[in-house]
Design a protein around this motif. Structure first.
Motif, PDB file in Angstrom:
ATOM      1  N   GLN A 132      -7.264  -0.003  -2.273  1.00  0.00           N
ATOM      2  CA  GLN A 132      -6.110   0.484  -3.018  1.00  0.00           C
ATOM      3  C   GLN A 132      -6.439   0.673  -4.500  1.00  0.00           C
ATOM      4  OE1 GLN A 132      -2.659   1.270  -2.337  1.00  0.00           O
ATOM      5  NE2 GLN A 132      -3.520   1.595  -0.300  1.00  0.00           N
ATOM      6  N   ASN A 133      -7.161  -0.270  -5.064  1.00  0.00           N
ATOM      7  CA  ASN A 133      -7.561  -0.143  -6.470  1.00  0.00           C
ATOM      8  C   ASN A 133      -8.393   1.110  -6.693  1.00  0.00           C
ATOM      9  OD1 ASN A 133      -6.705  -2.089  -8.492  1.00  0.00           O
ATOM     10  ND2 ASN A 133      -7.622  -3.666  -7.199  1.00  0.00           N
ATOM     11  N   GLU A 134      -9.366   1.314  -5.824  1.00  0.00           N
ATOM     12  CA  GLU A 134     -10.241   2.481  -5.966  1.00  0.00           C
ATOM     13  C   GLU A 134      -9.481   3.772  -5.699  1.00  0.00           C
ATOM     14  OE1 GLU A 134     -14.489   4.141  -4.126  1.00  0.00           O
ATOM     15  OE2 GLU A 134     -13.984   2.002  -4.011  1.00  0.00           O
ATOM     16  N   LEU A 135      -8.623   3.757  -4.690  1.00  0.00           N
ATOM     17  CA  LEU A 135      -7.850   4.946  -4.334  1.00  0.00           C
ATOM     18  C   LEU A 135      -6.903   5.356  -5.462  1.00  0.00           C
ATOM     19  CD1 LEU A 135      -6.864   7.050  -2.240  1.00  0.00           C
ATOM     20  CD2 LEU A 135      -5.290   5.301  -1.367  1.00  0.00           C
ATOM     21  N   CYS A 136      -6.123   4.401  -5.955  1.00  0.00           N
ATOM     22  CA  CYS A 136      -5.149   4.713  -7.016  1.00  0.00           C
ATOM     23  C   CYS A 136      -5.842   5.125  -8.312  1.00  0.00           C
ATOM     24  CB  CYS A 136      -4.246   3.507  -7.267  1.00  0.00           C
ATOM     25  SG  CYS A 136      -3.126   3.137  -5.903  1.00  0.00           S
ATOM     26  N   SER A 137      -6.936   4.462  -8.639  1.00  0.00           N
ATOM     27  CA  SER A 137      -7.666   4.820  -9.857  1.00  0.00           C
ATOM     28  C   SER A 137      -8.230   6.226  -9.756  1.00  0.00           C
ATOM     29  CB  SER A 137      -8.798   3.815 -10.108  1.00  0.00           C
ATOM     30  OG  SER A 137      -8.287   2.516 -10.309  1.00  0.00           O
ATOM     31  N   LYS A 138      -8.746   6.558  -8.597  1.00  0.00           N
ATOM     32  CA  LYS A 138      -9.322   7.879  -8.383  1.00  0.00           C
ATOM     33  C   LYS A 138      -8.266   8.971  -8.495  1.00  0.00           C
ATOM     34  CE  LYS A 138     -12.477  10.263  -5.204  1.00  0.00           C
ATOM     35  NZ  LYS A 138     -13.276  10.116  -3.946  1.00  0.00           N
ATOM     36  N   LEU A 139      -7.035   8.653  -8.066  1.00  0.00           N
ATOM     37  CA  LEU A 139      -5.948   9.637  -8.085  1.00  0.00           C
ATOM     38  C   LEU A 139      -5.090   9.545  -9.345  1.00  0.00           C
ATOM     39  CD1 LEU A 139      -4.798   9.389  -4.343  1.00  0.00           C
ATOM     40  CD2 LEU A 139      -6.298  11.100  -5.383  1.00  0.00           C
ATOM     41  N   ARG A 140      -5.483   8.682 -10.280  1.00  0.00           N
ATOM     42  CA  ARG A 140      -4.766   8.508 -11.550  1.00  0.00           C
ATOM     43  C   ARG A 140      -3.340   8.009 -11.321  1.00  0.00           C
ATOM     44  NH1 ARG A 140      -9.370   9.664 -11.740  1.00  0.00           N
ATOM     45  NH2 ARG A 140     -10.411  11.140 -13.155  1.00  0.00           N
ATOM     46  N   LEU A 141      -3.169   7.140 -10.345  1.00  0.00           N
ATOM     47  CA  LEU A 141      -1.852   6.593 -10.030  1.00  0.00           C
ATOM     48  C   LEU A 141      -1.658   5.247 -10.715  1.00  0.00           C
ATOM     49  CD1 LEU A 141      -1.734   7.294  -6.179  1.00  0.00           C
ATOM     50  CD2 LEU A 141      -0.593   8.601  -7.968  1.00  0.00           C
ATOM     51  N   THR A 142      -0.439   4.976 -11.136  1.00  0.00           N
ATOM     52  CA  THR A 142      -0.073   3.667 -11.653  1.00  0.00           C
ATOM     53  C   THR A 142       0.999   3.069 -10.750  1.00  0.00           C
ATOM     54  OG1 THR A 142       1.636   4.608 -13.092  1.00  0.00           O
ATOM     55  CG2 THR A 142      -0.570   4.341 -14.037  1.00  0.00           C
ATOM     56  N   GLY A 143       1.274   1.774 -10.919  1.00  0.00           N
ATOM     57  CA  GLY A 143       2.321   1.161 -10.116  1.00  0.00           C
ATOM     58  C   GLY A 143       1.946  -0.226  -9.649  1.00  0.00           C
ATOM     59  N   LYS A 144       2.574  -0.659  -8.560  1.00  0.00           N
ATOM     60  CA  LYS A 144       2.368  -2.007  -8.035  1.00  0.00           C
ATOM     61  C   LYS A 144       2.154  -1.933  -6.525  1.00  0.00           C
ATOM     62  CE  LYS A 144       5.849  -3.564 -11.376  1.00  0.00           C
ATOM     63  NZ  LYS A 144       7.197  -4.166 -11.523  1.00  0.00           N
ATOM     64  N   VAL A 145       1.157  -2.652  -6.045  1.00  0.00           N
ATOM     65  CA  VAL A 145       0.876  -2.725  -4.612  1.00  0.00           C
ATOM     66  C   VAL A 145       0.640  -4.185  -4.238  1.00  0.00           C
ATOM     67  CG1 VAL A 145      -0.619  -1.983  -2.727  1.00  0.00           C
ATOM     68  CG2 VAL A 145      -0.166  -0.420  -4.637  1.00  0.00           C
ATOM     69  N   ARG A 146       1.405  -4.678  -3.276  1.00  0.00           N
ATOM     70  CA  ARG A 146       1.241  -6.040  -2.758  1.00  0.00           C
ATOM     71  C   ARG A 146       0.670  -5.955  -1.349  1.00  0.00           C
ATOM     72  NH1 ARG A 146       4.621 -10.153  -5.284  1.00  0.00           N
ATOM     73  NH2 ARG A 146       4.471 -11.338  -3.337  1.00  0.00           N
ATOM     74  N   VAL A 147      -0.383  -6.744  -1.108  1.00  0.00           N
ATOM     75  CA  VAL A 147      -1.029  -6.763   0.196  1.00  0.00           C
ATOM     76  C   VAL A 147      -1.029  -8.197   0.719  1.00  0.00           C
ATOM     77  CG1 VAL A 147      -3.093  -6.141   1.513  1.00  0.00           C
ATOM     78  CG2 VAL A 147      -2.514  -4.859  -0.554  1.00  0.00           C
ATOM     79  N   ALA A 148      -0.762  -8.359   1.995  1.00  0.00           N
ATOM     80  CA  ALA A 148      -0.776  -9.680   2.628  1.00  0.00           C
ATOM     81  C   ALA A 148      -1.213  -9.519   4.072  1.00  0.00           C
ATOM     82  CB  ALA A 148       0.610 -10.328   2.552  1.00  0.00           C
ATOM     83  N   THR A 149      -1.420 -10.624   4.748  1.00  0.00           N
ATOM     84  CA  THR A 149      -1.800 -10.529   6.153  1.00  0.00           C
ATOM     85  C   THR A 149      -0.691  -9.901   6.980  1.00  0.00           C
ATOM     86  OG1 THR A 149      -1.005 -12.795   6.514  1.00  0.00           O
ATOM     87  CG2 THR A 149      -3.355 -12.508   6.058  1.00  0.00           C
ATOM     88  N   GLU A 150       0.558  -9.903   6.459  1.00  0.00           N
ATOM     89  CA  GLU A 150       1.690  -9.333   7.196  1.00  0.00           C
ATOM     90  C   GLU A 150       1.900  -7.855   6.903  1.00  0.00           C
ATOM     91  OE1 GLU A 150       5.466 -10.968   6.210  1.00  0.00           O
ATOM     92  OE2 GLU A 150       5.244 -10.662   4.046  1.00  0.00           O
ATOM     93  N   GLY A 151       1.151  -7.261   5.942  1.00  0.00           N
ATOM     94  CA  GLY A 151       1.319  -5.836   5.678  1.00  0.00           C
ATOM     95  C   GLY A 151       1.097  -5.450   4.235  1.00  0.00           C
ATOM     96  N   ILE A 152       1.744  -4.356   3.828  1.00  0.00           N
ATOM     97  CA  ILE A 152       1.562  -3.808   2.484  1.00  0.00           C
ATOM     98  C   ILE A 152       2.900  -3.298   1.963  1.00  0.00           C
ATOM     99  CG2 ILE A 152       1.001  -1.492   3.346  1.00  0.00           C
ATOM    100  CD1 ILE A 152      -1.013  -1.251   1.026  1.00  0.00           C
ATOM    101  N   ASN A 153       3.097  -3.404   0.649  1.00  0.00           N
ATOM    102  CA  ASN A 153       4.318  -2.954  -0.008  1.00  0.00           C
ATOM    103  C   ASN A 153       3.911  -2.336  -1.336  1.00  0.00           C
ATOM    104  OD1 ASN A 153       6.872  -2.620  -1.148  1.00  0.00           O
ATOM    105  ND2 ASN A 153       7.082  -4.782  -1.690  1.00  0.00           N
ATOM    106  N   GLY A 154       4.305  -1.095  -1.572  1.00  0.00           N
ATOM    107  CA  GLY A 154       3.866  -0.439  -2.794  1.00  0.00           C
ATOM    108  C   GLY A 154       4.872   0.521  -3.384  1.00  0.00           C
ATOM    109  N   THR A 155       4.770   0.705  -4.693  1.00  0.00           N
ATOM    110  CA  THR A 155       5.482   1.766  -5.393  1.00  0.00           C
ATOM    111  C   THR A 155       4.535   2.281  -6.466  1.00  0.00           C
ATOM    112  OG1 THR A 155       7.408   2.328  -6.772  1.00  0.00           O
ATOM    113  CG2 THR A 155       6.646   0.048  -6.855  1.00  0.00           C
ATOM    114  N   VAL A 156       4.155   3.532  -6.366  1.00  0.00           N
ATOM    115  CA  VAL A 156       3.177   4.116  -7.280  1.00  0.00           C
ATOM    116  C   VAL A 156       3.684   5.464  -7.775  1.00  0.00           C
ATOM    117  CG1 VAL A 156       1.209   2.933  -6.250  1.00  0.00           C
ATOM    118  CG2 VAL A 156       1.877   5.176  -5.389  1.00  0.00           C
ATOM    119  N   GLY A 157       3.211   5.843  -8.953  1.00  0.00           N
ATOM    120  CA  GLY A 157       3.632   7.099  -9.542  1.00  0.00           C
ATOM    121  C   GLY A 157       2.461   7.903 -10.061  1.00  0.00           C
TER     122      GLY A 157
END
Length: 461
Positions: A158-183
């Motif tokens: 996610q860090n590499e993907l968002c940085s590559k696409l110039r995205l900002t925001g918040k992404v939470r990852v856990a063993t139960e899944g993922i939750n994100g909001t990016v712009g």
């Protein structure tokens, strides 16, 4: 129709082509716990079960006759729930066996390990830098409950993907899944969605699971990606209270009809509660009519709120909603675990999806969002007031005191008068010189607003 025939009948009528075969092959050992596909199959099972009971214009079940769809649906839900679960599991087993034997289902490429973040990067060689950093923008909100064995590798991706696409925001990852909001730009968010859908772990997701709104990278100060115990911080171990025990999902159209019926019947003496499981400052600027909006400051207070108000929910039908649906997944599961409600339902896709279809429906006011926009608008109603003069106002700003993080509703006129703090305590601090001993230490949210609000309120209807 016996159970074996019914299970086979469900498979015959199930649109298998609409389910990506790679999901079945990739996650065949975990498929029964993939909520979205299991839920879809369960709906088919339920519908087939009901259809099997229809004779002419009536439904016959348990030596009773039912004349309308709602009555037979309620009967099946209340009396045959266990049977529906068993039939769904049987149908699911058959689907897995068929998928395993289907030569057309192929494995994902295994010549590179899935832990290699670069392998799941979209090709942007044909995309100019300008399209990634300039032009129309948007913010996307999403979540996906699924099994992630090694969250740190998804975080790296996610860090590499968002940085590559110039995205900002918040992404939470856990063993139960993922939750994100990016712009970012619409070009960038489109590539991000495509990358998410292409990853085998998130292949269960669909395009409509990503809620979009106007905005961009400027809506967030930076990019934050991290691994956590929960993808939404309720403060309860997800291994104890799992999203898999959540209430029944209602599509926006179904939820709209339920609210319409509730408002038509009147809220007094009703056996239905319309429950807003967001924080008080969210419901303050926008909510469904006649809802119960708990006066809580954090979602982690919600379990204690439920515990303190069990009698309120006893033998009631609960219609629950939140911003995008994720808090309802865990919140409804916690409420269901108490075994006091008659039924628990949740709005699929949250307020966001509801407003896309019903901008002039029963939700009035703004929709609070957790970024620097603070809110987005789907209708022109203003349901909240200025903290100082009481005039209609719904535009939040942070308290002007240096170390306070409370939100304040102060209209333009009051702000021009210097009324920019959340309470008299902070207003007095604001008038002190910066860097003085009394204002030099950080006491986050330590002010009159915090102390005057009970942590866990007890509600009455």
């Amino acid at each position: 129709m016996d159970g074996e025939d019914l299970g086979e009948n469900v498979l015959i009528h199930l649109d298998v082509e609409s389910l990506n075969p790679a999901i079945v092959k990739q996650e065949k050992s975990e498929f029964s716990t993939t909520r979205k596909i299991y839920s879809y199959l369960k709906k088919k099972t339920f519908a087939t079960f009901v259809a099997s009971k229809k004779i002419s214009s009536l439904w016959h079940c348990c030596d009773k006759a039912f004349s309308d769809p709602s009555s037979i649906h309620k009967h099946v839900s209340n009396v045959h729930a266990n049977e529906i679960d068993e039939l769904t599991s049987a149908a699911l087993d058959q689907m897995l066996k068929r998928a395993k034997a289907d030569d057309s289902v192929h494995e994902y490429p295994n010549d590179r390990p899935s832990k290699d973040a670069s392998y799941w990067m979209p090709d942007i060689s044909h995309i100019s830098e300008d399209k990634l950093s300039e032009g129309p923008g948007e913010v996307i909100l999403y979540y996906c409950y699924c099994q992630i064995k090694e969250p740190r590798f998804i975080c790296d991706w996610q860090n590499e993907l968002c940085s590559k696409l110039r995205l900002t925001g918040k992404v939470r990852v856990a063993t139960e899944g993922i939750n994100g909001t990016v712009g970012g730009t619409k070009t960038a968010t489109s590539l991000y969605i495509r990358a998410m859908l292409a990853h085998p772990i998130f292949h269960v997701m669909q395009v409509e699971d990503f809620k979009t709104s106007d905005g961009g990278a400027e809506c967030f100060p930076d990019l934050k990606v991290g691994a956590y115990k929960e993808i939404v911080p309720m403060g309860v171990d997800p291994d104890i209270i799992s999203y898999r025990s959540a209430g029944k999902h209602l599509e926006p159209e179904e939820f709209h009809k339920e609210v319409q019926s509730l408002l038509k019947d009147g809220s007094s003496n009703s056996d239905t509660i319309l429950l807003d499981c967001r924080n008080f400052y969210e419901s303050k600027i926008g909510q469904f009519k006649n809802c119960l909006a708990p006066d809580i400051r954090k979602f982690s207070y919600f379990p204690d709120y439920v515990d303190k108000n069990l009698d309120l929910f006893r033998n009631k039908k609960v219609l629950m909603y939140c911003t995008g649906g994720i808090r309802c997944e865990r919140g409804s599961a916690y409420l269901c675990s108490k075994n006091v409600c008659k039924e628990v339902y949740q709005l699929k896709g949250g307020i966001h999806k509801y407003l896309e279809q019903f901008p002039d429906g029963f939700y009035r006011g703004k929709l609070f969002v957790f970024d620097e926009r603070y809110s987005i608008s789907f209708n022109s109603d203003v349901i909240s007031d200025c903290r100082y003069c009481g005039s209609p106002w719904d535009q939040y700003q942070l308290c002007s005191t240096e170390f306070c993080y409370q939100l304040v509703l102060s209209c333009t006129s009051c702000r021009q008068k210097g009324l920019t703090a959340c309470c008299p305590v902070c207003q007095a601090k604001e008038q002190m010189p910066r860097g003085s001993p009394s204002s030099g230490s950080v006491h986050k949210e330590e002010c009159e607003c915090t102390h005057s609000r009970p942590r866990i309120p007890k509600d009455t209807l």
